[in-house]
Design a protein around this motif. Structure first.
Motif, PDB file in Angstrom:
ATOM      1  N   LYS A 313       0.829  -1.205   0.000  1.00 33.71           N
ATOM      2  CA  LYS A 313       0.000   0.000   0.000  1.00 33.71           C
ATOM      3  C   LYS A 313       0.868   1.261   0.000  1.00 33.71           C
ATOM      4  N   ALA A 314       2.003   1.202   0.689  1.00 32.00           N
ATOM      5  CA  ALA A 314       2.906   2.356   0.681  1.00 32.00           C
ATOM      6  C   ALA A 314       3.449   2.606  -0.720  1.00 32.00           C
ATOM      7  N   TYR A 315       3.767   1.537  -1.430  1.00 31.96           N
ATOM      8  CA  TYR A 315       4.226   1.688  -2.816  1.00 31.96           C
ATOM      9  C   TYR A 315       3.108   2.243  -3.696  1.00 31.96           C
ATOM     10  N   VAL A 316       1.884   1.769  -3.487  1.00 34.38           N
ATOM     11  CA  VAL A 316       0.744   2.301  -4.245  1.00 34.38           C
ATOM     12  C   VAL A 316       0.618   3.805  -4.010  1.00 34.38           C
ATOM     13  N   ASP A 317       0.727   4.230  -2.750  1.00 35.28           N
ATOM     14  CA  ASP A 317       0.623   5.658  -2.434  1.00 35.28           C
ATOM     15  C   ASP A 317       1.708   6.464  -3.141  1.00 35.28           C
ATOM     16  N   ALA A 318       2.938   5.923  -3.140  1.00 35.63           N
ATOM     17  CA  ALA A 318       4.039   6.621  -3.807  1.00 35.63           C
ATOM     18  C   ALA A 318       3.779   6.748  -5.304  1.00 35.63           C
ATOM     19  N   GLY A 319       3.331   5.663  -5.925  1.00 29.00           N
ATOM     20  CA  GLY A 319       3.035   5.712  -7.349  1.00 29.00           C
ATOM     21  C   GLY A 319       1.909   6.663  -7.671  1.00 29.00           C
ATOM     22  N   SER A 320       0.892   6.686  -6.828  1.00 28.94           N
ATOM     23  CA  SER A 320      -0.230   7.598  -7.050  1.00 28.94           C
ATOM     24  C   SER A 320       0.234   9.043  -7.028  1.00 28.94           C
ATOM     25  N   GLY A 321       1.119   9.366  -6.093  1.00 32.71           N
ATOM     26  CA  GLY A 321       1.622  10.733  -6.010  1.00 32.71           C
ATOM     27  C   GLY A 321       2.431  11.156  -7.213  1.00 32.71           C
ATOM     28  N   GLY A 323       1.755   9.980 -10.269  1.00 34.14           N
ATOM     29  CA  GLY A 323       0.939   9.813 -11.465  1.00 34.14           C
ATOM     30  C   GLY A 323       1.162   8.496 -12.167  1.00 34.14           C
ATOM     31  N   PHE A 324       1.792   7.522 -11.492  1.00 36.13           N
ATOM     32  CA  PHE A 324       2.012   6.213 -12.107  1.00 36.13           C
ATOM     33  C   PHE A 324       0.674   5.484 -12.243  1.00 36.13           C
ATOM     34  N   GLU A 325       0.611   4.646 -13.268  1.00 35.80           N
ATOM     35  CA  GLU A 325      -0.637   3.958 -13.563  1.00 35.80           C
ATOM     36  C   GLU A 325      -0.800   2.633 -12.824  1.00 35.80           C
ATOM     37  N   TYR A 326       0.331   1.996 -12.425  1.00 40.21           N
ATOM     38  CA  TYR A 326       0.258   0.617 -11.949  1.00 40.21           C
ATOM     39  C   TYR A 326       1.157   0.384 -10.730  1.00 40.21           C
ATOM     40  N   HIS A 327       0.873  -0.718 -10.042  1.00 41.03           N
ATOM     41  CA  HIS A 327       1.772  -1.298  -9.052  1.00 41.03           C
ATOM     42  C   HIS A 327       1.830  -2.801  -9.307  1.00 41.03           C
ATOM     43  N   LEU A 328       3.045  -3.360  -9.265  1.00 43.77           N
ATOM     44  CA  LEU A 328       3.256  -4.783  -9.501  1.00 43.77           C
ATOM     45  C   LEU A 328       3.479  -5.503  -8.180  1.00 43.77           C
ATOM     46  N   SER A 524      12.048   2.804  -3.903  1.00 43.50           N
ATOM     47  CA  SER A 524      11.059   2.684  -2.837  1.00 43.50           C
ATOM     48  C   SER A 524      10.328   4.008  -2.627  1.00 43.50           C
ATOM     49  N   PRO A 525       9.218   3.992  -1.855  1.00 47.99           N
ATOM     50  CA  PRO A 525       8.538   5.260  -1.537  1.00 47.99           C
ATOM     51  C   PRO A 525       9.454   6.267  -0.868  1.00 47.99           C
ATOM     52  N   GLU A 526      10.311   5.805   0.034  1.00 51.96           N
ATOM     53  CA  GLU A 526      11.212   6.710   0.730  1.00 51.96           C
ATOM     54  C   GLU A 526      12.201   7.362  -0.230  1.00 51.96           C
ATOM     55  N   ILE A 527      12.682   6.588  -1.199  1.00 51.62           N
ATOM     56  CA  ILE A 527      13.611   7.145  -2.193  1.00 51.62           C
ATOM     57  C   ILE A 527      12.907   8.181  -3.053  1.00 51.62           C
ATOM     58  N   PHE A 528      11.705   7.875  -3.528  1.00 51.02           N
ATOM     59  CA  PHE A 528      10.972   8.836  -4.343  1.00 51.02           C
ATOM     60  C   PHE A 528      10.753  10.141  -3.589  1.00 51.02           C
ATOM     61  N   ASP A 529      10.371  10.053  -2.308  1.00 47.47           N
ATOM     62  CA  ASP A 529      10.123  11.266  -1.528  1.00 47.47           C
ATOM     63  C   ASP A 529      11.387  12.093  -1.346  1.00 47.47           C
ATOM     64  N   ALA A 530      12.522  11.413  -1.122  1.00 49.46           N
ATOM     65  CA  ALA A 530      13.753  12.131  -0.825  1.00 49.46           C
ATOM     66  C   ALA A 530      14.396  12.730  -2.070  1.00 49.46           C
ATOM     67  N   VAL A 531      14.374  12.000  -3.175  1.00 46.08           N
ATOM     68  CA  VAL A 531      15.129  12.390  -4.365  1.00 46.08           C
ATOM     69  C   VAL A 531      14.281  13.197  -5.347  1.00 46.08           C
ATOM     70  N   PHE A 532      12.956  13.023  -5.278  1.00 43.99           N
ATOM     71  CA  PHE A 532      12.047  13.743  -6.178  1.00 43.99           C
ATOM     72  C   PHE A 532      11.023  14.520  -5.343  1.00 43.99           C
ATOM     73  N   VAL A 541      10.049  16.108 -14.426  1.00 50.48           N
ATOM     74  CA  VAL A 541      10.599  15.342 -15.551  1.00 50.48           C
ATOM     75  C   VAL A 541      10.252  13.867 -15.396  1.00 50.48           C
ATOM     76  N   LEU A 542      10.441  13.313 -14.196  1.00 50.91           N
ATOM     77  CA  LEU A 542      10.096  11.910 -13.963  1.00 50.91           C
ATOM     78  C   LEU A 542       8.635  11.648 -14.284  1.00 50.91           C
ATOM     79  N   LYS A 543       7.761  12.508 -13.834  1.00 48.54           N
ATOM     80  CA  LYS A 543       6.333  12.328 -14.071  1.00 48.54           C
ATOM     81  C   LYS A 543       5.976  12.444 -15.555  1.00 48.54           C
ATOM     82  N   ALA A 544       6.774  13.206 -16.306  1.00 45.88           N
ATOM     83  CA  ALA A 544       6.443  13.469 -17.711  1.00 45.88           C
ATOM     84  C   ALA A 544       6.852  12.343 -18.649  1.00 45.88           C
TER      85      ALA A 544
END
Length: 743
Positions: A313-321, A323-328, A524-532, A541-544
């Motif tokens: 669920k944490a990964y889903v939340d990160a992807g949603s933020g 704009g990612f379409e999926y979680h595997l 991971s969610p923590e990496i996305f939050d810290a680096v982006f 750019v990542l989102k685009a």
């Protein structure tokens, strides 16, 4: 099974083709533009041969043709004991169709004929269909009704001497390291997987050797000949005792792509052109079924191992933020969640609902061993796929096939077919190379068939022998020419072992350079939050970055295994990437030619290497033309650059419902030394207004604000001036306003 292009002019140049005692029955075919040719003939001993040329230069020397079968209880080479040959009239074909790949529209233009003949005695003979394209040749064998079993082929490929090859030899799951070697230096008996990319000596261009439309057959491997230092023979390692013939069917196409440069190689449509078109019953909308949508996915297994429901669920939340379409959800969910069984499925259904509420859909992993029984038309597979659909899952990742025997080839087809019946997308891992399946089954979004990021995850794996920068700079010109590859890029953490000689910008560039309609991220969610962080240029750019492309241009200085420089277009937006394929040396690229952009102005965001591998440097420019933006990037070893070019609409805008937003009033308040608050209002009220600011010509960040009032907090700022502007919801900016923030 091999066809050779030969022009009438080239027939006069015997030194190019070395026909073995041709008996006057030589059949030649040229491509629509006349540049590529193939010839087939029988020699004095009744053996079938072919050769090919490109632009008058030989690209295949005299090479055998033949299907080896069980005919009346004995082994028979259907390319031998030929008494005569005959050909149908040459026909021409020209069409276009939608496709995913280096571009969105494929062109299928060729000339063709079919050869048949008689053989000594009562031996069967198979017809050979031959095609000549402007960028290659292809041929396939008809399987006679009298043949019950196929043992292999006599097909050879006698390539030009001096050709330099890029290839890998993991014939089990296609996850070996790509190496390069002159063809004469490859040891006799070496097994080589398709595709093989070759660079011809003397500036002769490039070749790529593979197969297309693999079905009801065994997958081909190429084996270095012991009798000729530049010849490759056909081998079928996964069915050494032969396989059942489908009488009246055709073999897969044997394909040779030829190109003057890397741009032509990457943009070939040959593999997809030769594959079957989508079944209109399964895919009434052709290549674009509404339920099979490309996209980006978060993925926990690479960093976290077996999935835990709350962590997913944490990964889903990160992807949603983002704009990612999926979680595997990968391996381990069936046995670990709720003790397995129905409990695991119930928890999966809960996760699907949780993700759907956040705009994210779920993919689910499955081992092929559990669903591979062909009895009752793959009942286990059908039941699994139906259950996935019943709870709202959108795709399945099927793993561990690790063979291309006829039986496993049939399983692939069943998985894609019944996936389509259940409106499910499919991604294959532990897989063999693509052979045009993404055209025939548009629900196949990707497959592995390469040494992806998993080899840079586990200590003791082969990653020490797999320099990531070099391998990644090889894939766009080798494996990915024939179809998508699920490399799973996008690691932006601080573990240098996992980065394996690359930088964050290199990892970001992989998302553009390595084609896959489904991109599974390794962060991971923590990496996305810290680096982006939000807001930041790198986050935008990542989102685009999309996962499909309308156009691809390979730029100068690209070299296999050394440098990837390419531009891809999605809609009107261009994405530029440069990857340094060296883990030992920096790269000074030199002035970039941005002429691919064409006329007009662009807003440009650039993410490139910072001072170290785990750092970004970002830039943002407004209303820049291809002539005024001067870039001469310097990349770290294993470094990269990504630039996004968003065109500025220069046409007169329609009368707005509200005035175009402009800075109407600004007030600066100093709280403590080095920290100020900039408050202001804009001249209009819009659903979304961005207030951007730039200090020392560097875009620091932006904030999304609704309405007229906004506020920016600047901490530890030492510059005296700030430049502020407002941006409306269509991102058409007003003029900048210069404000004094420090005396």
């Amino acid at each position: 099974m091999r066809s050779r292009f030969v022009t009438h002019a080239c027939l006069l140049l015997g030194l190019l083709f070395h026909f073995p005692q041709a008996q006057g029955q030589t059949f030649s075919l040229r491509s629509p533009n006349g540049n590529v040719g193939i010839s087939i003939w029988r020699d004095a001993n009744g053996l079938l041969y072919f050769s090919a040329d490109h632009g008058g230069s030989g690209i295949v020397r005299a090479s055998r043709l033949g299907l080896i079968v069980d005919a009346a209880g004995s082994v028979d080479d259907l390319g031998s004991q030929m008494a005569s040959l005959a050909s149908t009239a040459t026909s021409a074909h020209s069409s276009t169709y939608a496709i995913r790949g280096a571009h969105s529209v494929a062109r299928d233009n060729y000339r063709s004929f079919t050869l048949s003949g008689t053989r000594s005695g009562y031996h069967p003979y198979c017809a050979i269909e031959v095609r000549a394209y402007d960028d290659g040749i292809a041929f396939r064998y008809a399987i006679p009704l009298t043949v019950a079993k196929i043992y292999g082929e006599a097909t050879e490929w006698a390539l030009p001497h001096g050709a330099r090859l890029w290839f890998q030899s993991d014939t089990e799951n296609y996850e070996g390291r790509y190496i390069q070697n002159d063809i004469e230096s490859v040891a006799a008996g070496t097994d080589i997987c398709a595709p093989i990319t070759a660079k011809l000596s003397g500036g002769g261009g490039y070749l790529l050797l593979s197969e297309s439309n693999l079905r009801n057959y065994s997958g081909v491997t190429f084996k270095k000949s012991a009798s000729d230092t530049a010849t490759l023979k056909s081998a079928f390692l996964d069915d050494p005792a032969g396989w059942s013939a489908v009488r009246g069917d055709w073999s897969p196409w044997r394909v040779l792509v030829t190109a003057n440069d890397l741009n032509g190689l990457v943009n070939t449509d040959l593999i997809n052109n030769l594959a079957d078109a989508p079944d209109p019953f399964l895919f009434p909308n052709g290549q674009a079924p509404a339920w099979a949508k490309p996209g980006r996915a978060t993925w926990s297994w690479w960093l976290d191992g077996d999935p835990l429901i709350e962590r997913e669920k944490a990964y889903v939340d990160a992807g949603s933020g983002l704009g990612f379409e999926y979680h595997l959800v990968d391996a381990g969910w069936e046995s670990n969640w709720g003790g397995g069984g129905d409990n695991a499925w119930n928890q999966m259904a809960d996760l699907v609902n949780y993700a759907a509420a956040r705009g994210v859909s779920i993919w689910v992993w499955k081992s092929w061993w559990d669903v591979s029984n062909p009895a009752n038309d793959y009942l286990d597979l059908r039941n699994f796929l139906q259950r996935l659909r019943s709870i709202g899952v959108k795709g399945t990742k099927i793993d561990y096939m690790s063979s291309e025997s006829q039986g496993i080839v049939s399983f692939y087809r069943a998985a894609m077919k019944y996936g389509a019946v259940n409106q499910l997308m499919v991604n294959f891992h532990g897989a063999y190379k693509p052979t045009g399946e993404e055209r025939t089954f548009p629900n196949q979004m990707s497959r592995e068939a390469l040494a992806g990021s998993e080899y840079y995850r586990d200590p003791g794996s082969i990653n020490t022998a797999l320099p990531l920068p070099e391998q990644a700079a090889t894939y766009p010109f080798t494996r990915l020419v024939v179809g998508p590859g699920d490399f799973c890029p996008g690691y932006f953490g601080y573990n240098l072992n996992l980065l394996d000689g690359t930088t964050w910008s290199f990892q970001l560039g992989l998302l553009v350079a390595l084609y896959s309609p489904i991109q599974n991220f390794t962060s991971s969610p923590e990496i996305f939050d810290a680096v982006f962080p939000s807001p930041s240029v790198q986050r935008e750019v990542l989102k685009a970055i999309p996962t499909t492309w309308d156009e691809t241009r390979i730029l100068e200085r690209s070299a296999i295994g050394e440098c990837v420089a390419l531009a891809r277009r999605n809609g009107a937006t261009w994405f530029l990437v440069i990857l340094n394929g060296s883990s030992a040396n920096p790269l000074n690229y030199g002035p970039l030619d941005l002429s691919f952009l064409g006329p007009g102005l662009y807003n440009v965001a650039i993410v490139r290497d910072g001072g170290v591998s785990t750092e970004f440097r970002t830039d943002y420019f407004d209303a820049i033309s291809s002539k005024t933006l001067q870039l001469s990037p310097s990349l770290l070893k294993g470094g990269g650059l990504v630039a996004v070019f968003l065109p500025v609409d220069n046409s007169p805008p329609p009368a707005p419902a509200h005035p175009s937003p402009r800075i109407a009033r600004v007030r600066v308040t100093r709280l403590i030394s080095g920290t100020v608050i900039v408050k202001g209002t804009t001249s209009s009220v819009l659903p979304v207004v961005r207030v951007e600011y730039r200090i020392a010509n560097q875009l620091k960040r932006w904030e999304a604000k609704g309405g007229r009032h906004w506020r920016i907090v600047l901490k530890n700022e030492t510059h005296r001036w700030i430049h502020v502007h407002a941006v409306d919801s269509a991102f058409v900016s007003s003029s900048w306003k210069r404000i004094l923030i420090a005396d």
